[in-house]
Design a protein around this motif. Structure first.
Motif, PDB file in Angstrom:
ATOM      1  N   MET A   1     -12.430   4.226  -5.182  1.00 50.45           N
ATOM      2  CA  MET A   1     -11.063   4.279  -5.840  1.00 50.45           C
ATOM      3  C   MET A   1     -11.461   3.665  -7.415  1.00 50.45           C
ATOM      4  SD  MET A   1      -9.345   2.793  -2.503  1.00 50.45           S
ATOM      5  CE  MET A   1      -7.198   3.710  -3.224  1.00 50.45           C
TER       6      MET A   1
ATOM      7  N   ASP B   1      -3.563  -0.287   6.270  1.00 46.73           N
ATOM      8  CA  ASP B   1      -2.799   0.036   4.842  1.00 46.73           C
ATOM      9  C   ASP B   1      -1.389  -0.641   6.766  1.00 46.73           C
ATOM     10  OD1 ASP B   1       0.151   1.456   4.496  1.00 46.73           O
ATOM     11  OD2 ASP B   1      -1.140   2.602   3.333  1.00 46.73           O
TER      12      ASP B   1
ATOM     13  N   TYR C   1      -9.043   0.741   3.620  1.00 47.37           N
ATOM     14  CA  TYR C   1      -9.389   0.054   2.068  1.00 47.37           C
ATOM     15  C   TYR C   1     -10.836  -0.900   2.759  1.00 47.37           C
ATOM     16  CZ  TYR C   1      -5.645   2.700   0.689  1.00 47.37           C
ATOM     17  OH  TYR C   1      -4.605   3.664   1.357  1.00 47.37           O
TER      18      TYR C   1
ATOM     19  N   SER D   1      -6.905   3.040  -6.442  1.00 43.34           N
ATOM     20  CA  SER D   1      -6.315   4.320  -6.161  1.00 43.34           C
ATOM     21  C   SER D   1      -7.072   6.287  -6.292  1.00 43.34           C
ATOM     22  CB  SER D   1      -4.559   4.663  -6.767  1.00 43.34           C
ATOM     23  OG  SER D   1      -5.121   5.385  -8.135  1.00 43.34           O
TER      24      SER D   1
ATOM     25  N   THR E   1      -4.207  -2.042  -9.128  1.00 47.77           N
ATOM     26  CA  THR E   1      -3.640  -1.637  -7.384  1.00 47.77           C
ATOM     27  C   THR E   1      -5.091  -0.907  -8.161  1.00 47.77           C
ATOM     28  OG1 THR E   1      -2.567  -0.393  -8.007  1.00 47.77           O
ATOM     29  CG2 THR E   1      -1.280  -2.428  -7.104  1.00 47.77           C
TER      30      THR E   1
ATOM     31  N   THR F   1      -2.382  10.752  -2.294  1.00 46.83           N
ATOM     32  CA  THR F   1      -2.559   9.148  -3.453  1.00 46.83           C
ATOM     33  C   THR F   1      -2.288   8.458  -2.696  1.00 46.83           C
ATOM     34  OG1 THR F   1      -1.773  10.531  -4.805  1.00 46.83           O
ATOM     35  CG2 THR F   1      -2.270   8.877  -5.231  1.00 46.83           C
ATOM     36  N   PHE F   2      -3.919   7.588  -2.610  1.00 46.12           N
ATOM     37  CA  PHE F   2      -3.692   6.869  -1.522  1.00 46.12           C
ATOM     38  C   PHE F   2      -3.740   5.468  -2.679  1.00 46.12           C
ATOM     39  CE2 PHE F   2      -6.354   9.826   0.876  1.00 46.12           C
ATOM     40  CZ  PHE F   2      -5.653   9.110   2.266  1.00 46.12           C
ATOM     41  N   THR F   3      -2.943   4.100  -2.569  1.00 46.57           N
ATOM     42  CA  THR F   3      -3.328   3.428  -3.654  1.00 46.57           C
ATOM     43  C   THR F   3      -2.569   1.499  -2.493  1.00 46.57           C
ATOM     44  OG1 THR F   3      -1.814   4.799  -4.745  1.00 46.57           O
ATOM     45  CG2 THR F   3      -1.465   2.509  -5.399  1.00 46.57           C
ATOM     46  N   THR F   4      -4.069   0.984  -2.919  1.00 49.22           N
ATOM     47  CA  THR F   4      -3.992  -0.553  -2.369  1.00 49.22           C
ATOM     48  C   THR F   4      -3.023  -1.114  -2.796  1.00 49.22           C
ATOM     49  OG1 THR F   4      -5.593  -1.439  -3.911  1.00 49.22           O
ATOM     50  CG2 THR F   4      -6.780  -0.245  -1.713  1.00 49.22           C
TER      51      THR F   4
ATOM     52  N   ASN G   1      -6.549   0.214 -11.525  1.00 44.05           N
ATOM     53  CA  ASN G   1      -5.047   0.884 -12.422  1.00 44.05           C
ATOM     54  C   ASN G   1      -4.992  -0.639 -13.622  1.00 44.05           C
ATOM     55  OD1 ASN G   1      -5.134   2.861 -10.987  1.00 44.05           O
ATOM     56  ND2 ASN G   1      -3.836   2.628  -9.411  1.00 44.05           N
TER      57      ASN G   1
ATOM     58  N   MET H   1       1.242  -1.030  -0.094  1.00 48.29           N
ATOM     59  CA  MET H   1      -0.370  -0.099  -0.222  1.00 48.29           C
ATOM     60  C   MET H   1       0.731   0.952   0.140  1.00 48.29           C
ATOM     61  SD  MET H   1      -3.151  -0.870   2.207  1.00 48.29           S
ATOM     62  CE  MET H   1      -3.420  -2.399   2.633  1.00 48.29           C
TER      63      MET H   1
ATOM     64  N   LYS I   1      -6.933  10.257  -5.191  1.00 48.24           N
ATOM     65  CA  LYS I   1      -6.401  11.296  -4.855  1.00 48.24           C
ATOM     66  C   LYS I   1      -7.673  12.414  -3.687  1.00 48.24           C
ATOM     67  CE  LYS I   1      -3.070  12.078  -8.081  1.00 48.24           C
ATOM     68  NZ  LYS I   1      -1.642  13.204  -8.853  1.00 48.24           N
TER      69      LYS I   1
END
Length: 125
Positions: free
Chosen positions: A41, A74, A65, A50, A48, A15-18, A44, A1, A52
């Motif tokens: 979200m 996370d 999440y 994501s 993943t 910016t959150f990304t799993t 991608n 994450m 913002k």
């Protein structure tokens, strides 16, 4: 994450990304910054998810999440126990400096060169 923080003024764009979850079809972000509202979200190409969002600086927020309905904190961040028997991540924005808009600096006025007095003509006599 991953969580990326880009401060700007009194807020930051986060910016959150799993993590990659093979076959996951949906991820939702939710946190304290807006009373646990739901943020869907974007998936991608690499699998993943994501998003913002803008969040106020100067506070610490719990979040997590929901990936295909399953809660995921996370684990790269500090974790705290939630009232539901799971863990929440802590996004600590208390140590990031708040940058006020810079005021326009007053430039000193350049002094004008003194007016030249006309050159005296001398006669060649």
């Amino acid at each position: 994450m991953a969580v990326e923080i880009a401060p700007k003024g009194k807020k930051a764009t986060i910016t959150f990304t799993t993590p990659l979850k093979d076959g996951a079809s949906q991820a939702i972000l939710t946190g304290e910054w807006d009373n646990w509202e739901v943020w869907v979200m974007k998936k991608n190409k690499n699998g993943t998810f994501s998003i913002k969002i803008n969040i106020d600086l100067g506070k610490a927020y719990q979040f997590g999440y929901s990936i295909d309905g399953r809660w995921n904190p996370d684990t790269d961040l500090t974790l705290v126990a939630s009232p539901f028997g799971t863990s929440n991540s802590v996004l600590d924005l208390t140590k990031i400096a708040i940058v006020e808009k810079e005021e326009t600096a007053v430039k000193p006025t350049a002094s004008k060169p003194a007016a030249k007095s006309p050159a005296k003509k001398t006669s060649g006599k």
